[in-house]
Design a protein around this motif. Structure first.
Motif, mmCIF file in Angstrom:
data_model
loop_
_atom_site.group_PDB
_atom_site.id
_atom_site.type_symbol
_atom_site.label_atom_id
_atom_site.label_comp_id
_atom_site.label_asym_id
_atom_site.label_seq_id
_atom_site.Cartn_x
_atom_site.Cartn_y
_atom_site.Cartn_z
ATOM 1 N N ARG A 35 0.817 -1.225 0.000
ATOM 2 C CA ARG A 35 0.000 0.000 0.000
ATOM 3 C C ARG A 35 0.846 1.269 0.000
ATOM 4 N NH1 ARG A 35 -5.277 -0.600 4.010
ATOM 5 N NH2 ARG A 35 -6.274 -2.361 2.899
ATOM 6 N N ALA A 36 1.869 1.292 0.828
ATOM 7 C CA ALA A 36 2.658 2.517 0.983
ATOM 8 C C ALA A 36 3.291 2.898 -0.357
ATOM 9 C CB ALA A 36 3.731 2.326 2.044
ATOM 10 N N GLY A 37 3.017 4.114 -0.805
ATOM 11 C CA GLY A 37 3.591 4.610 -2.049
ATOM 12 C C GLY A 37 2.930 4.089 -3.302
ATOM 13 N N ILE A 38 1.745 3.482 -3.193
ATOM 14 C CA ILE A 38 1.144 2.859 -4.378
ATOM 15 C C ILE A 38 0.705 3.895 -5.410
ATOM 16 C CG2 ILE A 38 -1.198 2.743 -3.438
ATOM 17 C CD1 ILE A 38 0.605 0.142 -5.693
ATOM 18 N N ALA A 39 0.249 5.072 -4.985
ATOM 19 C CA ALA A 39 -0.128 6.101 -5.962
ATOM 20 C C ALA A 39 1.096 6.541 -6.758
ATOM 21 C CB ALA A 39 -0.774 7.293 -5.253
ATOM 22 N N LYS A 40 2.221 6.711 -6.071
ATOM 23 C CA LYS A 40 3.466 7.066 -6.765
ATOM 24 C C LYS A 40 3.888 5.958 -7.718
ATOM 25 C CE LYS A 40 7.117 7.286 -4.180
ATOM 26 N NZ LYS A 40 8.087 7.835 -3.191
ATOM 27 N N ARG A 41 3.675 4.711 -7.336
ATOM 28 C CA ARG A 41 4.024 3.594 -8.210
ATOM 29 C C ARG A 41 3.192 3.633 -9.493
ATOM 30 N NH1 ARG A 41 6.491 -1.434 -7.295
ATOM 31 N NH2 ARG A 41 6.561 -0.975 -5.064
ATOM 32 N N LEU A 42 1.891 3.946 -9.369
ATOM 33 C CA LEU A 42 1.044 4.052 -10.555
ATOM 34 C C LEU A 42 1.520 5.176 -11.474
ATOM 35 C CD1 LEU A 42 -2.570 3.582 -9.117
ATOM 36 C CD2 LEU A 42 -1.398 2.056 -10.708
ATOM 37 N N VAL A 43 1.842 6.325 -10.894
ATOM 38 C CA VAL A 43 2.323 7.448 -11.698
ATOM 39 C C VAL A 43 3.617 7.071 -12.407
ATOM 40 C CG1 VAL A 43 3.291 9.775 -11.571
ATOM 41 C CG2 VAL A 43 1.179 9.257 -10.360
ATOM 42 N N ARG A 44 4.528 6.453 -11.673
ATOM 43 C CA ARG A 44 5.802 6.075 -12.292
ATOM 44 C C ARG A 44 5.598 5.047 -13.408
ATOM 45 N NH1 ARG A 44 9.918 5.761 -7.071
ATOM 46 N NH2 ARG A 44 10.707 7.903 -7.270
ATOM 47 N N ARG A 45 4.685 4.097 -13.207
ATOM 48 C CA ARG A 45 4.437 3.122 -14.252
ATOM 49 C C ARG A 45 3.895 3.817 -15.517
ATOM 50 N NH1 ARG A 45 3.415 -2.428 -13.994
ATOM 51 N NH2 ARG A 45 4.644 -2.337 -12.063
ATOM 52 N N ALA A 46 3.002 4.790 -15.314
ATOM 53 C CA ALA A 46 2.482 5.535 -16.457
ATOM 54 C C ALA A 46 3.584 6.346 -17.136
ATOM 55 C CB ALA A 46 1.349 6.462 -16.006
ATOM 56 N N LEU A 47 4.485 6.932 -16.351
ATOM 57 C CA LEU A 47 5.592 7.698 -16.923
ATOM 58 C C LEU A 47 6.559 6.792 -17.683
ATOM 59 C CD1 LEU A 47 6.293 10.155 -13.969
ATOM 60 C CD2 LEU A 47 5.223 10.697 -16.160
ATOM 61 N N GLN A 48 6.777 5.602 -17.161
ATOM 62 C CA GLN A 48 7.626 4.648 -17.879
ATOM 63 C C GLN A 48 7.019 4.298 -19.231
ATOM 64 O OE1 GLN A 48 7.838 1.522 -14.982
ATOM 65 N NE2 GLN A 48 9.331 2.602 -13.705
ATOM 66 N N GLU A 49 5.689 4.149 -19.252
ATOM 67 C CA GLU A 49 5.011 3.845 -20.504
ATOM 68 C C GLU A 49 5.067 5.035 -21.460
ATOM 69 O OE1 GLU A 49 2.850 1.745 -23.392
ATOM 70 O OE2 GLU A 49 4.059 1.123 -21.662
ATOM 71 N N ALA A 50 4.905 6.261 -20.919
ATOM 72 C CA ALA A 50 5.017 7.459 -21.756
ATOM 73 C C ALA A 50 6.409 7.559 -22.363
ATOM 74 C CB ALA A 50 4.701 8.708 -20.925
ATOM 75 N N ALA A 51 7.431 7.240 -21.574
ATOM 76 C CA ALA A 51 8.805 7.271 -22.081
ATOM 77 C C ALA A 51 9.014 6.196 -23.146
ATOM 78 C CB ALA A 51 9.781 7.079 -20.926
ATOM 79 N N ARG A 52 8.493 4.996 -22.895
ATOM 80 C CA ARG A 52 8.654 3.895 -23.854
ATOM 81 C C ARG A 52 8.068 4.260 -25.213
ATOM 82 N NH1 ARG A 52 5.997 0.291 -26.342
ATOM 83 N NH2 ARG A 52 4.011 0.963 -25.438
ATOM 84 N N LYS A 53 6.916 4.952 -25.194
ATOM 85 C CA LYS A 53 6.280 5.346 -26.449
ATOM 86 C C LYS A 53 7.159 6.299 -27.258
ATOM 87 C CE LYS A 53 1.557 4.799 -24.679
ATOM 88 N NZ LYS A 53 0.358 5.515 -24.172
ATOM 89 N N ARG A 54 8.058 7.018 -26.573
ATOM 90 C CA ARG A 54 8.985 7.927 -27.254
ATOM 91 C C ARG A 54 10.375 7.314 -27.398
ATOM 92 N NH1 ARG A 54 6.722 13.167 -27.414
ATOM 93 N NH2 ARG A 54 8.569 13.672 -28.653
#
Length: 378
Positions: free
Chosen positions: A296-315
């Motif tokens: 649970r701890a830091g799970i919102a940050k984990r979701l944001v980072r996963r989305a950012l990793q995907e945004a980076a991968r697309k570029r």
């Protein structure tokens, strides 16, 4: 203009040069990412994270906690931060005032809180438009969740989204979307707009591969965007970005929220409230599986980072490289993102646990007293 384009080009090419000299900075913090790893609310715990992409952060957000209720607000602004900031400052207070006057929280109370917030912002636009004419083009999506007496109330304008993670029959986690995206990219939204405006051939226009209302905006419901609601707020046609093909005869956007009520069930395990910046890169099911499988701890940050990793991968770059792109330019890679994950511990529902009445504002890291005490006598 040339220098501005050069900055964008440099931002796009710079990661290729960085890649050669990056080594182990994957775990370094992103300077544009703010989070609160874990907090307590009346029915469990919550996690909160925001990442900035625009020169000025246009997402505003809040979590309000009290002994008998929880409030979550995600406000995804466009055109500037004024509307989303105004909602953050006023909507919850309107909700508490109306709850006290009516002796309850209900769909009507939530709907009227939205209406009072819209009226207040349009009055603000009227007072200031002579000084700042383009404030009439500033608006915000608005997603709100309230948990009170074991019932969840969700209200939404725009394309932020609330998703609930439920245990299925095989103990697998299943995503259920609780909100409807009010976005012209959805066929049902375009059909709704056409049926409401049968004599307007420009009500939805495909422009550069994107469906937009009047060729300008994607969301069909919002707080603000006054120039698309009332003729008195029309913007000088010399500003091409907001030029309407013909004078406004009636509102083309609305501030009427979609509202749903749900009595929380034992299989309802957590809620994800997020602006569309997250959902551009993660599906509902991907998001709930991440929450279900991680601490649970830091799970919102984990979701944001996963989305950012995907945004980076697309570029074709790494998140480690993306983190070095400055705000403003970073908007060409991803949007502002706000994520609040609310865990539901059913043994706490209705227990009136000793939860401090706190108001937490996203990104600005402001914590102060909440107004939830007005519910104590209801």
């Amino acid at each position: 203009m040339f220098s501005w384009l050069a900055r964008i080009a440099a931002a796009c090419w710079r990661p290729v040069r960085w890649y050669a000299r990056m080594s182990k900075d994957e775990d370094d913090d992103d300077a544009l990412l703010w989070s609160r790893d874990l907090g307590r609310h009346s029915a469990g715990e919550y996690s909160f994270a925001v990442v900035q992409a625009n020169e000025l952060l246009e997402d505003h957000s809040q979590v309000e906690t009290g002994s008998s209720a929880t409030f979550v607000g995600v406000y995804d602004g466009h055109g500037g931060p004024e509307a989303s900031r105004f909602i953050s400052d006023h909507l919850f207070l309107h909700l508490m005032r109306l709850a006290r006057e009516n002796g309850t929280i209900s769909e009507d109370v939530v709907r009227n809180a939205f209406s009072a917030t819209e009226d207040g912002f349009l009055a603000h636009v009227r007072r200031t438009c002579q000084i700042k004419p383009l404030i009439a083009a500033i608006g915000s999506c608005c997603l709100v969740g309230v948990i009170w007496r074991g019932t969840l109330y969700i209200a939404n304008l725009g394309d932020s989204r609330a998703v609930i993670g439920c245990l299925g029959r095989s103990n697998n986690i299943v995503a259920e979307q609780l909100t409807r995206d009010h976005n012209a990219s959805m066929e049902e939204v375009r059909q709704e707009l056409r049926s409401l405006h049968p004599d307007d051939s420009h009500i939805v226009v495909l422009k550069h591969g994107v469906w937009r209302i009047k060729g300008i905006i994607q969301v069909s419901r919002s707080i603000g965007d006054a120039y698309l609601k009332r003729p008195e707020f029309s913007i000088d046609p010399s500003v091409p970005r907001f030029r309407l093909p013909e004078p406004l005869r009636r509102p083309v956007l609305t501030a009427e929220p979609s509202i749903c009520t749900r009595v929380l069930r034992p299989q309802d395990k957590f809620l994800i409230f997020a602006s569309d910046g997250l959902w551009e890169h993660l599906t509902n099911q991907e998001a709930v599986e991440i929450v279900h499988s991680c601490p649970r701890a830091g799970i919102a940050k984990r979701l944001v980072r996963r989305a950012l990793q995907e945004a980076a991968r697309k570029r074709e770059m790494r998140y480690a490289d993306l983190k070095k792109v400055e705000k403003g330019i970073r908007r060409f890679f991803h949007d502002d993102m706000t994520v609040v994950v609310v865990f539901i511990d059913h043994e706490l529902l209705g227990s009136n646990a000793a939860i401090p009445e706190l108001s937490v504002r996203g990104f600005v890291d402001a914590v102060g007293p909440s107004e939830f005490s007005v519910l104590d006598g209801i």
